[in-house]
Design a protein around this motif. Structure first.
Motif, PDB file in Angstrom:
ATOM      1  N   VAL A   4       1.030  -0.767   0.304  1.00  0.00           N
ATOM      2  CA  VAL A   4      -0.191   0.116  -0.171  1.00  0.00           C
ATOM      3  C   VAL A   4       0.902   1.135   0.185  1.00  0.00           C
ATOM      4  O   VAL A   4       2.112   1.064   0.698  1.00  0.00           O
ATOM      5  N   ASN A   5       0.374   2.104  -0.223  1.00  0.00           N
ATOM      6  CA  ASN A   5       1.059   3.217  -0.830  1.00  0.00           C
ATOM      7  C   ASN A   5       0.897   4.780   0.649  1.00  0.00           C
ATOM      8  O   ASN A   5      -0.245   4.266   1.617  1.00  0.00           O
ATOM      9  N   ALA A   6       1.624   5.070   1.309  1.00  0.00           N
ATOM     10  CA  ALA A   6       1.689   5.138   2.917  1.00  0.00           C
ATOM     11  C   ALA A   6       2.210   6.251   3.185  1.00  0.00           C
ATOM     12  O   ALA A   6       3.978   6.586   2.638  1.00  0.00           O
ATOM     13  N   TYR A   7       2.227   6.945   4.429  1.00  0.00           N
ATOM     14  CA  TYR A   7       3.026   7.964   4.709  1.00  0.00           C
ATOM     15  C   TYR A   7       4.266   6.903   5.550  1.00  0.00           C
ATOM     16  O   TYR A   7       3.255   6.662   6.293  1.00  0.00           O
ATOM     17  N   SER A   9       6.054   6.682   8.939  1.00  0.00           N
ATOM     18  CA  SER A   9       6.067   7.378  10.097  1.00  0.00           C
ATOM     19  C   SER A   9       6.842   7.772  10.828  1.00  0.00           C
ATOM     20  O   SER A   9       8.509   7.548  10.586  1.00  0.00           O
ATOM     21  N   ALA A  45       7.351   9.278   3.136  1.00  0.00           N
ATOM     22  CA  ALA A  45       5.990   8.599   1.753  1.00  0.00           C
ATOM     23  C   ALA A  45       7.011   6.840   0.636  1.00  0.00           C
ATOM     24  O   ALA A  45       8.218   7.259   0.092  1.00  0.00           O
ATOM     25  N   CYS A  47       5.723   2.822  -0.239  1.00  0.00           N
ATOM     26  CA  CYS A  47       4.977   1.637  -0.556  1.00  0.00           C
ATOM     27  C   CYS A  47       5.483   0.483   0.258  1.00  0.00           C
ATOM     28  O   CYS A  47       6.350  -0.085  -0.312  1.00  0.00           O
ATOM     29  N   ASP A  49       4.501  -3.032   2.476  1.00  0.00           N
ATOM     30  CA  ASP A  49       3.774  -4.770   3.200  1.00  0.00           C
ATOM     31  C   ASP A  49       4.380  -4.760   4.437  1.00  0.00           C
ATOM     32  O   ASP A  49       5.485  -5.278   4.112  1.00  0.00           O
ATOM     33  N   LYS A  50       3.534  -4.120   5.329  1.00  0.00           N
ATOM     34  CA  LYS A  50       3.862  -4.228   6.787  1.00  0.00           C
ATOM     35  C   LYS A  50       4.081  -6.074   6.984  1.00  0.00           C
ATOM     36  O   LYS A  50       5.015  -5.906   8.434  1.00  0.00           O
ATOM     37  N   TRP A  55       9.738  -2.369   1.441  1.00  0.00           N
ATOM     38  CA  TRP A  55       9.056  -1.704   1.358  1.00  0.00           C
ATOM     39  C   TRP A  55       9.993  -1.384  -0.200  1.00  0.00           C
ATOM     40  O   TRP A  55      11.051  -1.449  -0.098  1.00  0.00           O
ATOM     41  N   TYR A 144       2.323   1.294  -6.550  1.00  0.00           N
ATOM     42  CA  TYR A 144       3.272   3.245  -6.152  1.00  0.00           C
ATOM     43  C   TYR A 144       2.909   3.761  -7.701  1.00  0.00           C
ATOM     44  O   TYR A 144       2.567   4.628  -7.417  1.00  0.00           O
ATOM     45  N   ILE A 149       1.564   7.778  -2.934  1.00  0.00           N
ATOM     46  CA  ILE A 149       0.935   8.129  -1.808  1.00  0.00           C
ATOM     47  C   ILE A 149       0.245   9.978  -2.275  1.00  0.00           C
ATOM     48  O   ILE A 149      -0.810  10.550  -1.863  1.00  0.00           O
TER      49      ILE A 149
END
Length: 164
Positions: A4-7, A9, A45, A47, A49-50, A55, A144, A149
């Motif tokens: 997933v595209n994410a910011y 932490s 930012a 992409c 896969d936790k 990433w 991505y 994102i």
């Protein structure tokens, strides 16, 4: 869990030293963390896969330092880092226009290109083959798209394929 595209932490940005990773490939201009102030969201930012701990991080465009103007100019090549099993794999990818025979509706997808690998370092891991790494890279890039994102509107208008 898929990519997933994410910011990122603040904890992960420090854990993976993303400021310095970005700065390594950006030899001129504003450096991190100062550059984050220029974005709408002041975080890195990626992409990610936790579940698998993988990433993909965009580090910037490859610059042409022998430009006619004498000022470094961006090329069509981009540096991406794919993090797998605690290891960073550096990919330099080139985007080129799709062959017209491979094109799809330009009304739906005005942005069309093909990804090609210019370089990959390392090209395999002790626990994973090059083919497996490329499969994971394709998974991440499919999510991505153009700029993750930070540019969802452009992503909706983009169609691409892999030439690898």
């Amino acid at each position: 869990m898929p990519f997933v595209n994410a910011y990122v932490s603040e904890e992960d940005a420090k854990k993976y030293d993303l400021d310095n990773l970005w700065n390594k490939y950006r030899r001129f201009g504003t450096q991190m963390p100062e550059l984050l102030k220029k974005f709408d969201v002041h975080q890195h930012a990626w992409c990610v896969d936790k579940e698998r701990g993988y990433w993909l991080f965009y580090c910037g465009d490859v610059q042409n330092y022998d430009s006619p103007s004498g000022i470094p100019e961006p090329t069509s090549k981009e540096v991406h880092i794919l993090h797998i099993n605690g290891q960073n794999i550096e990919f330099i990818l080139d985007s080129s226009d799709l062959d017209p025979s491979e094109s799809v509706s330009t009304d739906l997808y005005p942005i069309q290109f093909a990804w090609e690998i210019v370089s990959m370092n390392p090209s395999s891991l002790p626990s994973m083959s090059k083919a497996d790494l490329l499969t994971i890279l394709k998974e991440a890039l499919t999510v991505y798209k153009c700029r993750g994102i930070r540019n969802l509107e452009t992503n909706k208008k983009s169609f691409f394929k892999f030439n690898f």
